[in-house]
Each structure stands twice: as structure tokens, then as C-alpha cells.
Motif scaffolding. Structure first.
Motif, PDB file in Angstrom:
ATOM      1  N   SER A 297      -5.700  -1.459   6.735  1.00 41.17           N
ATOM      2  CA  SER A 297      -4.465  -1.288   7.581  1.00 41.17           C
ATOM      3  C   SER A 297      -3.066  -1.275   6.844  1.00 41.17           C
ATOM      4  O   SER A 297      -2.262  -0.225   7.412  1.00 41.17           O
ATOM      5  CB  SER A 297      -4.238  -2.618   8.417  1.00 41.17           C
ATOM      6  N   VAL A 298      -3.078  -1.768   5.858  1.00 39.11           N
ATOM      7  CA  VAL A 298      -1.610  -1.578   5.244  1.00 39.11           C
ATOM      8  C   VAL A 298      -1.408  -0.138   4.626  1.00 39.11           C
ATOM      9  O   VAL A 298      -0.633   0.573   4.780  1.00 39.11           O
ATOM     10  CB  VAL A 298      -1.531  -2.492   3.904  1.00 39.11           C
ATOM     11  N   ILE A 299      -2.524   0.245   4.301  1.00 39.63           N
ATOM     12  CA  ILE A 299      -2.656   1.683   3.572  1.00 39.63           C
ATOM     13  C   ILE A 299      -2.450   2.735   4.465  1.00 39.63           C
ATOM     14  O   ILE A 299      -1.937   3.745   4.242  1.00 39.63           O
ATOM     15  CB  ILE A 299      -3.933   2.101   2.740  1.00 39.63           C
ATOM     16  N   SER A 300      -3.011   2.516   5.729  1.00 42.53           N
ATOM     17  CA  SER A 300      -3.181   3.634   6.787  1.00 42.53           C
ATOM     18  C   SER A 300      -1.789   3.489   7.801  1.00 42.53           C
ATOM     19  O   SER A 300      -1.816   3.958   8.629  1.00 42.53           O
ATOM     20  CB  SER A 300      -4.275   3.481   7.543  1.00 42.53           C
ATOM     21  N   SER A 301      -0.861   2.551   7.251  1.00 43.88           N
ATOM     22  CA  SER A 301       0.227   2.248   8.220  1.00 43.88           C
ATOM     23  C   SER A 301       1.174   3.472   8.368  1.00 43.88           C
ATOM     24  O   SER A 301       1.950   3.354   9.356  1.00 43.88           O
ATOM     25  CB  SER A 301       1.144   1.150   7.642  1.00 43.88           C
ATOM     26  N   GLY A 302       1.138   4.397   7.598  1.00 41.10           N
ATOM     27  CA  GLY A 302       2.233   5.467   7.523  1.00 41.10           C
ATOM     28  C   GLY A 302       3.496   5.408   7.202  1.00 41.10           C
ATOM     29  O   GLY A 302       4.607   6.346   7.256  1.00 41.10           O
ATOM     30  N   ARG A 303       3.667   4.057   6.636  1.00 40.58           N
ATOM     31  CA  ARG A 303       4.925   3.781   5.750  1.00 40.58           C
ATOM     32  C   ARG A 303       4.694   4.522   4.128  1.00 40.58           C
ATOM     33  O   ARG A 303       3.862   4.228   3.744  1.00 40.58           O
ATOM     34  CB  ARG A 303       5.272   2.503   5.908  1.00 40.58           C
ATOM     35  N   PRO A 304       6.050   4.412   3.781  1.00 41.57           N
ATOM     36  CA  PRO A 304       6.031   4.927   2.382  1.00 41.57           C
ATOM     37  C   PRO A 304       5.182   3.758   1.581  1.00 41.57           C
ATOM     38  O   PRO A 304       5.720   2.340   1.495  1.00 41.57           O
ATOM     39  CB  PRO A 304       7.537   4.943   2.002  1.00 41.57           C
ATOM     40  N   THR A 305       4.377   4.070   0.829  1.00 38.66           N
ATOM     41  CA  THR A 305       3.690   3.146   0.121  1.00 38.66           C
ATOM     42  C   THR A 305       3.107   3.725  -1.161  1.00 38.66           C
ATOM     43  O   THR A 305       2.905   4.764  -1.400  1.00 38.66           O
ATOM     44  CB  THR A 305       2.431   2.815   0.733  1.00 38.66           C
ATOM     45  N   VAL A 306       3.326   2.795  -2.541  1.00 40.35           N
ATOM     46  CA  VAL A 306       3.097   3.196  -3.701  1.00 40.35           C
ATOM     47  C   VAL A 306       1.973   2.029  -4.412  1.00 40.35           C
ATOM     48  O   VAL A 306       2.199   0.814  -4.154  1.00 40.35           O
ATOM     49  CB  VAL A 306       4.251   3.158  -4.696  1.00 40.35           C
ATOM     50  N   ALA A 307       0.933   2.788  -4.890  1.00 43.88           N
ATOM     51  CA  ALA A 307       0.047   1.645  -5.702  1.00 43.88           C
ATOM     52  C   ALA A 307       0.105   1.779  -7.298  1.00 43.88           C
ATOM     53  O   ALA A 307       0.521   2.883  -7.592  1.00 43.88           O
ATOM     54  CB  ALA A 307      -1.298   2.231  -5.218  1.00 43.88           C
ATOM     55  N   THR A 308       0.132   0.442  -7.619  1.00 46.38           N
ATOM     56  CA  THR A 308       0.112   0.421  -9.265  1.00 46.38           C
ATOM     57  C   THR A 308      -1.098   0.194 -10.010  1.00 46.38           C
ATOM     58  O   THR A 308      -1.572  -0.833  -9.246  1.00 46.38           O
ATOM     59  CB  THR A 308       1.421  -0.372  -9.844  1.00 46.38           C
TER      60      THR A 308
ATOM     61  N   ALA B  75     -11.338   9.712   7.319  1.00 44.96           N
ATOM     62  CA  ALA B  75     -12.242   9.160   8.423  1.00 44.96           C
ATOM     63  C   ALA B  75     -13.476   8.388   7.832  1.00 44.96           C
ATOM     64  O   ALA B  75     -14.049   7.558   8.356  1.00 44.96           O
ATOM     65  CB  ALA B  75     -12.713  10.273   9.213  1.00 44.96           C
ATOM     66  N   ASP B  76     -13.656   8.573   6.449  1.00 43.50           N
ATOM     67  CA  ASP B  76     -14.784   8.238   5.635  1.00 43.50           C
ATOM     68  C   ASP B  76     -14.484   6.744   5.131  1.00 43.50           C
ATOM     69  O   ASP B  76     -15.007   6.226   4.165  1.00 43.50           O
ATOM     70  CB  ASP B  76     -15.518   9.104   4.641  1.00 43.50           C
ATOM     71  N   ARG B  77     -13.037   6.565   5.125  1.00 38.03           N
ATOM     72  CA  ARG B  77     -12.436   5.270   4.921  1.00 38.03           C
ATOM     73  C   ARG B  77     -12.167   5.258   3.182  1.00 38.03           C
ATOM     74  O   ARG B  77     -12.719   4.428   2.803  1.00 38.03           O
ATOM     75  CB  ARG B  77     -13.227   3.830   5.234  1.00 38.03           C
TER      76      ARG B  77
END
Length: 231
Positions: free
Chosen positions: A155-166, A198-200
Motif C-alpha cells: 500500500s505504501v509503495i503503490s501510494s503514488g507519493r514520492p518514495t525512495v528505498a534504501t 499487476a503481478d505485485r
């Protein structure tokens, strides 16, 4: 109207000098996207990945962030202004760049270097949370991926908000899995999060502009990436 203050030029490492870029467009005609910013010869993936994330989700924020002042040609960024110059070693831009030759990435990088106290300080690394807040002016949220189940993380990853992973791991820790998915794992490296298909499967963008990770499941993402920052 308040006139942005004249900021000191950020200090440069030895062998690097400023070059006039006033004849180059500040912003190009190519639509913004995750690939609009590219990291150069500086260890500031946390900043460039954040610029990629904002460019891919809310490009209007970036266009509002910089202005070339008509009165004296200086570049304004918030309450500060600096010369219309960027670092070079004589062969061209060596730090943050854009594919279309515009100068906005370099100028935002320069402004952030000034914010930190020089390019040497910027090259020491930092956290996407601080960079995202500086770029957008909004509070950011830092989440350790291990604290969320797969559904909440998706849900967080697909929120459409600017997101960065480390990602970060000692030698040998998940190294084989990292190699399988083309993730730079030994030492912290930040990636812009593009979303889930779509395949998550999670899609990520490397601020280097190449060597992007292969799409990966939420479970694999959680194994390789310990932290996400979003705003």
C-alpha cells in the motif's frame, strides 16, 4: 516581495571549478519522469534518487523550485540564490545531470550542497527523508520494511507519493539475492520507487540512469531494502 539572499558558492573539492552554464536552459522540453535526473561522480544517491522520485510523481514541484532571476541572471532556490554556474573538471558536468542537457538537476544539487556546507559534505551521503523534505517542503515518513506485512508495504509503495528505498548489507548478507536482482547491496544505495505492477512486482529506478533492478516481489523487496522514505 522578499528578494532571495545572495548565497555563498558551495566549496568544491580540489581540481574542480565552476563553469558558466547561463546559456543552457534551466528546464528542457522533455516531460519529467523517473529518468529525468542522473547521478554523477558524487556519492549523493539519496538526493538524486529523491529528485527522480519527485520527477516521476509531481513534476510541478520541481518546476516551482528554481528560477533564473531576470535582474542579474542568478538562480534562486527558495530563500537563497547562487551564480548560474555548475562544477566541472574541464570535460563537462561531473555531478548531477539531465538527459536533455538542461541544468535544473545540477542547480538543485548545488543548492543542497550549499545547504549542507559544500560538495564535500554532500558527497559524504545522507538520508532520502531529509532530501525529500527539502525538495517538497513537506514532512516525510521513514518506515523500516521489516515492521510492515506485505499488504501494508504494498500500500505504501503503490501510494503514488514520492518514495525512495534504501538497501544496505554487510558483505555476504543477501549478496546472492542482490546479484540476482541487480541491486547494489554492499554499502547503502538509494533507489526511486516507481510502484507495483499487476503481478505485485516492485519496480525501482537506479539514480545512476542504468543498472536498474529487476522487478521483484514484495517479499524480495523487503529482504533487500531495509528502509523506505515517503512524503
Amino acid at each position: 516581495m522578499d528578494i532571495p539572499a545572495r548565497s555563498p558558492e558551495p566549496s568544491l573539492p580540489a581540481g574542480i571549478a565552476y563553469s558558466d552554464v547561463s546559456t543552457r536552459p534551466l528546464f528542457g522540453d522533455v516531460p519529467f519522469g523517473y529518468g529525468s535526473a542522473q547521478q554523477g561522480q558524487l556519492c549523493d544517491c539519496f538526493l538524486i534518487a529523491s529528485l527522480c522520485a519527485v520527477a516521476g510523481t509531481e513534476s510541478g514541484t520541481l518546476r516551482k523550485s528554481l528560477t533564473r532571476r531576470a535582474s542579474d541572471g542568478r538562480i534562486t532556490c527558495g530563500a537563497d540564490s547562487h551564480e548560474d554556474t555548475l562544477p566541472t573538471d574541464g570535460s563537462g558536468d561531473i555531478y548531477g545531470t539531465t538527459p536533455d542537457g538542461s541544468s535544473w538537476v545540477g542547480h538543485l544539487e548545488k543548492a543542497y550542497a550549499g545547504h549542507l556546507g559544500g560538495y564535500d559534505k554532500l558527497g559524504e551521503g545522507g538520508w532520502p527523508s531529509a532530501a525529500l523534505q527539502w525538495i517538497t517542503g513537506r514532512e516525510t515518513r521513514t518506515i523500516e520494511t521489516a515492521t510492515l506485512d506485505e499488504s501494508d508495504l504494498a500500500s505504501v509503495i503503490s501510494s503514488g507519493r514520492p518514495t525512495v528505498a534504501t538497501c544496505s548489507g554487510p558483505p555476504g548478507s543477501n549478496a546472492a539475492l542482490a546479484r540476482e536482482y541487480q541491486v547494489v547491496y554492499q554499502g547503502a544505495h538509494a533507489y526511486a520507487v516507481k510502484g507495483i505492477d499487476a503481478d505485485r512486482n516492485v519496480h525501482l529506478h537506479n539514480p545512476w540512469g542504468q543498472f536498474h533492478p529487476k522487478p521483484m516481489s514484495i517479499g524480495t523487496f523487503r529482504e533487500l531494502f531495509w528502509r523506505i522514505d515517503t512524503c
